[in-house]
Write a protein that holds these residues in place. Structure first.
Motif, PDB file in Angstrom:
ATOM      1  N   ASP A 191       0.808  -1.221   0.000  1.00  0.00           N
ATOM      2  CA  ASP A 191       0.000   0.000   0.000  1.00  0.00           C
ATOM      3  C   ASP A 191       0.841   1.271   0.000  1.00  0.00           C
ATOM      4  O   ASP A 191       0.660   2.162   0.817  1.00  0.00           O
ATOM      5  CB  ASP A 191      -1.003  -0.047   1.160  1.00  0.00           C
ATOM      6  N   ARG A 215       3.293  -3.006  -3.524  1.00  0.00           N
ATOM      7  CA  ARG A 215       1.910  -2.968  -3.990  1.00  0.00           C
ATOM      8  C   ARG A 215       1.429  -1.537  -3.794  1.00  0.00           C
ATOM      9  O   ARG A 215       1.557  -0.969  -2.706  1.00  0.00           O
ATOM     10  CB  ARG A 215       1.040  -3.932  -3.182  1.00  0.00           C
ATOM     11  N   SER A 237       1.954   4.761  -1.443  1.00  0.00           N
ATOM     12  CA  SER A 237       1.269   5.874  -2.095  1.00  0.00           C
ATOM     13  C   SER A 237       2.253   6.672  -2.951  1.00  0.00           C
ATOM     14  O   SER A 237       3.189   7.267  -2.424  1.00  0.00           O
ATOM     15  CB  SER A 237       0.650   6.779  -1.017  1.00  0.00           C
ATOM     16  N   GLU A 285      -0.566  -2.154 -10.413  1.00  0.00           N
ATOM     17  CA  GLU A 285      -0.722  -2.188  -8.955  1.00  0.00           C
ATOM     18  C   GLU A 285       0.448  -2.882  -8.258  1.00  0.00           C
ATOM     19  O   GLU A 285       0.711  -2.626  -7.097  1.00  0.00           O
ATOM     20  CB  GLU A 285      -2.019  -2.897  -8.563  1.00  0.00           C
ATOM     21  N   GLU A 307      -0.963   1.666  -3.380  1.00  0.00           N
ATOM     22  CA  GLU A 307      -2.223   1.954  -2.697  1.00  0.00           C
ATOM     23  C   GLU A 307      -3.352   2.164  -3.708  1.00  0.00           C
ATOM     24  O   GLU A 307      -4.462   1.679  -3.529  1.00  0.00           O
ATOM     25  CB  GLU A 307      -2.046   3.211  -1.840  1.00  0.00           C
ATOM     26  N   LYS A 308      -3.023   2.888  -4.792  1.00  0.00           N
ATOM     27  CA  LYS A 308      -3.986   3.118  -5.873  1.00  0.00           C
ATOM     28  C   LYS A 308      -3.332   2.730  -7.192  1.00  0.00           C
ATOM     29  O   LYS A 308      -2.163   3.040  -7.423  1.00  0.00           O
ATOM     30  CB  LYS A 308      -4.365   4.598  -5.944  1.00  0.00           C
TER      31      LYS A 308
END
Length: 147
Positions: free
Chosen positions: A12, A80, A14, A96, A82-83
């Motif tokens: 996650d 990985r 960003s 992703e 977040e978006k």
């Protein structure tokens, strides 16, 4: 070879640009002594010069540079996002999962590609990587595939 052990996985993350995603994945390799800092910038430079050729499958990027650009030992890291993020690939965007690859020889490069293709050749495994809540769970997924 250091293949996706816990020190080389971050979830996650960003970021707003492909370059930032490449740098974050590369930082994990630098932090563990797998590559020199200059290697990460060479990965970014390869993206800027050649485009998203390393977006190898839907949602998956595998940035890398040449062994002589500062590889100390073979390794693979994973972030990985977040978006999901567009890298500019016509069919495989958005990305992703960003796997940063460091290989110090063509043999190592092939070995890593064989291992990652086993990991990513299964749509269920990709979904698990996208949905899992922890690095511990990812380690279990990778160990199961390695046996």
């Amino acid at each position: 070879m250091n293949f996706l052990d816990r020190e080389r996985i971050q979830l996650d993350v960003s970021v707003d640009t492909p370059e930032a995603a490449i740098r974050e994945a590369g930082k994990l390799l630098v932090k563990n002594g797998d590559v020199e800092e200059g290697y990460v910038e060479k990965m970014v430079e390869a993206f800027r010069q050649h485009g998203p050729y390393f977006v190898i499958a839907p949602q998956i990027a595998l940035p890398h540079a040449r062994p002589e650009d500062g590889v100390n030992q073979a390794a693979l890291s994973l972030i990985r996002l977040e978006k999901p993020l567009s890298f500019g690939h016509q069919t495989n965007d958005p990305v992703e999962l960003v796997f940063a690859l460091a290989a110090s020889s063509s043999n190592e490069h092939l070995e890593v590609l064989q291992r990652i293709s086993k990991l990513l050749g299964n749509k269920q495994t990709i979904q698990q990587l996208l949905m899992t809540g922890s690095v511990d769970e990812i380690e279990i997924i990778i160990k199961e595939l390695s046996t």
